[in-house]
Scaffold this motif. Structure first.
Motif, PDB file in Angstrom:
ATOM      1  N   GLY A 225       0.787  -1.230   0.000  1.00 44.26           N
ATOM      2  CA  GLY A 225       0.000   0.000   0.000  1.00 44.26           C
ATOM      3  C   GLY A 225       0.815   1.274   0.000  1.00 44.26           C
ATOM      4  N   ARG A 226       2.125   1.188   0.126  1.00 47.79           N
ATOM      5  CA  ARG A 226       2.940   2.407   0.138  1.00 47.79           C
ATOM      6  C   ARG A 226       3.111   2.938  -1.292  1.00 47.79           C
ATOM      7  NH1 ARG A 226       5.515   3.693   4.775  1.00 47.79           N
ATOM      8  NH2 ARG A 226       5.477   2.158   6.456  1.00 47.79           N
ATOM      9  N   ARG A 227       3.051   4.231  -1.412  1.00 48.76           N
ATOM     10  CA  ARG A 227       3.244   4.900  -2.708  1.00 48.76           C
ATOM     11  C   ARG A 227       4.702   5.357  -2.772  1.00 48.76           C
ATOM     12  NH1 ARG A 227       0.383   7.434  -6.754  1.00 48.76           N
ATOM     13  NH2 ARG A 227       1.184   9.458  -7.487  1.00 48.76           N
ATOM     14  N   CYS A 228       5.440   4.872  -3.764  1.00 50.17           N
ATOM     15  CA  CYS A 228       6.888   5.045  -3.756  1.00 50.17           C
ATOM     16  C   CYS A 228       7.419   5.662  -5.049  1.00 50.17           C
ATOM     17  CB  CYS A 228       7.580   3.685  -3.578  1.00 50.17           C
ATOM     18  SG  CYS A 228       7.112   2.796  -2.078  1.00 50.17           S
ATOM     19  N   GLU A 246       6.422  -6.421  -6.139  1.00 50.41           N
ATOM     20  CA  GLU A 246       6.025  -7.699  -5.544  1.00 50.41           C
ATOM     21  C   GLU A 246       5.669  -7.560  -4.066  1.00 50.41           C
ATOM     22  OE1 GLU A 246       9.284 -10.285  -6.247  1.00 50.41           O
ATOM     23  OE2 GLU A 246       8.981 -10.345  -8.429  1.00 50.41           O
ATOM     24  N   THR A 247       6.209  -6.534  -3.410  1.00 49.74           N
ATOM     25  CA  THR A 247       5.893  -6.330  -1.994  1.00 49.74           C
ATOM     26  C   THR A 247       4.491  -5.768  -1.800  1.00 49.74           C
ATOM     27  OG1 THR A 247       6.685  -4.038  -1.881  1.00 49.74           O
ATOM     28  CG2 THR A 247       8.330  -5.783  -1.570  1.00 49.74           C
ATOM     29  N   GLY A 248       3.868  -5.307  -2.880  1.00 48.37           N
ATOM     30  CA  GLY A 248       2.559  -4.673  -2.767  1.00 48.37           C
ATOM     31  C   GLY A 248       2.618  -3.169  -2.796  1.00 48.37           C
ATOM     32  N   ALA A 249       3.819  -2.613  -2.940  1.00 53.51           N
ATOM     33  CA  ALA A 249       3.965  -1.163  -3.027  1.00 53.51           C
ATOM     34  C   ALA A 249       3.482  -0.664  -4.391  1.00 53.51           C
ATOM     35  CB  ALA A 249       5.420  -0.760  -2.814  1.00 53.51           C
TER      36      ALA A 249
END
Length: 327
Positions: A225-228, A246-249
């Motif tokens: 869920g983090r926006r990077c 792949e981490t969901g970021a």
């Protein structure tokens, strides 16, 4: 450097064909150099190298091999040329005092785990490792350097990439023709999954070379869920970007820089401004982080990974055999 795109396009690409004579000449020189006889270090030397230019995962592999050596009762030290650093050495790396500009980025990572020596003169560096009490030396890179006798050379292969088009530099990524490098290889470490890696693994098995499968594992999984805004100056920045996804970021943007890139103030300011504009967190690799000013690192999240073998017992057995046989 960033690998040219045609290196992955096959040996019949027009540029590869034009550069093939130069590649053949360069590869022959490197192969002849590899065949020279080196000197003994006075303790076992284990080399983590690769067939090609560019990053394949040698440093994470070196860290894991050193940890296995410690489990086997050895006191290992790392030996590195210090690529990207200006220090000729031999010199012991101190992460509290030295910068990547002095010793290179990889030695700073290695020095957090065990004594680390940078030396362009590998025998001189090995002698300093011994004086520091090491009874095993782990070389990060150096397969093509003949100055030290290697008791075991483990070649690291990034499975999705393999050896590219199979031609020597500049026609392809190989440092020397594969046929000339195989006699120097004691084991293969294939990281990840991919048909190119499977091809090299089969070639190793046909030659009786042990094949060790491995993967890079994230140290933390709190990225969902983090926006990077991701940036990296490593051998394959796209691999880092894919791992982050792949981490969901969520990747708001990505910035790729050359391997071992020395970040300039203007580039860092531009990254901060882009992250602010995109309302995103800056994220980079551990290898990049050691090249950044401390004040900037405090504003960046770091994705840390470690190498894990699928069958660590098989690696331990091979290491133990080498330790027992070494003079």
């Amino acid at each position: 450097m960033r690998p040219p795109g045609f290196w992955a396009s096959g040996p019949d690409h027009p540029l590869a064909r034009v550069l093939a004579p130069a590649g053949a000449a360069y590869g022959a020189l490197v192969a002849r150099r590899m065949d020279r006889t080196g000197v003994r270090a006075g303790c076992p030397v284990l080399c983590l190298g690769n067939f090609t230019l560019g990053g394949a995962g040698k440093t994470p592999a070196a860290l894991t091999v050193a940890a296995l050596l410690a489990e086997l009762g050895r006191a290992p030290a790392f030996l590195s040329r210090g690529h990207g650093g200006r220090t000729a050495g031999p010199m012991q790396v101190d992460p509290r005092r030295h910068s990547a500009g002095e010793v290179g980025d990889e030695p700073l990572l290695l020095a957090r785990r065990a004594p680390t020596i940078v030396a362009r003169d590998r025998p001189g560096g090995a002698a300093l490792c011994r004086r520091l009490g090491a009874d095993a030396i782990v070389m990060d890179d150096g397969l093509q350097n003949p100055s030290l006798v290697k008791d075991l050379s483990l070649v690291v292969v990034d499975a999705p990439v393999g050896v590219g088009n199979g031609l020597p530099v500049p026609a392809g990524p190989l440092r020397a023709p594969l046929a000339r490098q195989w006699p120097h290889v004691g084991g293969l470490i294939v990281i990840g999954e991919g048909a190119p890696g499977d091809t090299i693994a089969r070639a190793a098995a046909d030659r009786g070379v042990p094949v060790h499968r491995a993967r890079l594992v994230r140290e933390t999984d709190d990225w969902a869920g983090r926006r990077c805004l991701a940036f990296a100056g490593i051998g394959r920045p796209e691999k880092f970007f894919a791992t982050l996804v792949e981490t969901g970021a969520t990747l708001a943007a990505q910035r790729a820089f050359p391997d071992h890139h020395a970040y300039r103030d203007g580039e860092l300011a531009a990254l901060l401004e882009a992250a602010r504009r995109l309302d995103a967190e800056l994220v980079t690799t551990e290898k990049d982080a050691v090249r950044l000013p401390a004040s900037f690192v405090a504003r960046v999240r770091v994705l840390r990974v470690r190498l894990v073998f699928d069958d660590p017992d098989a690696v331990r057995r091979q290491l133990q055999q080498v330790l027992d046989a070494a003079p």
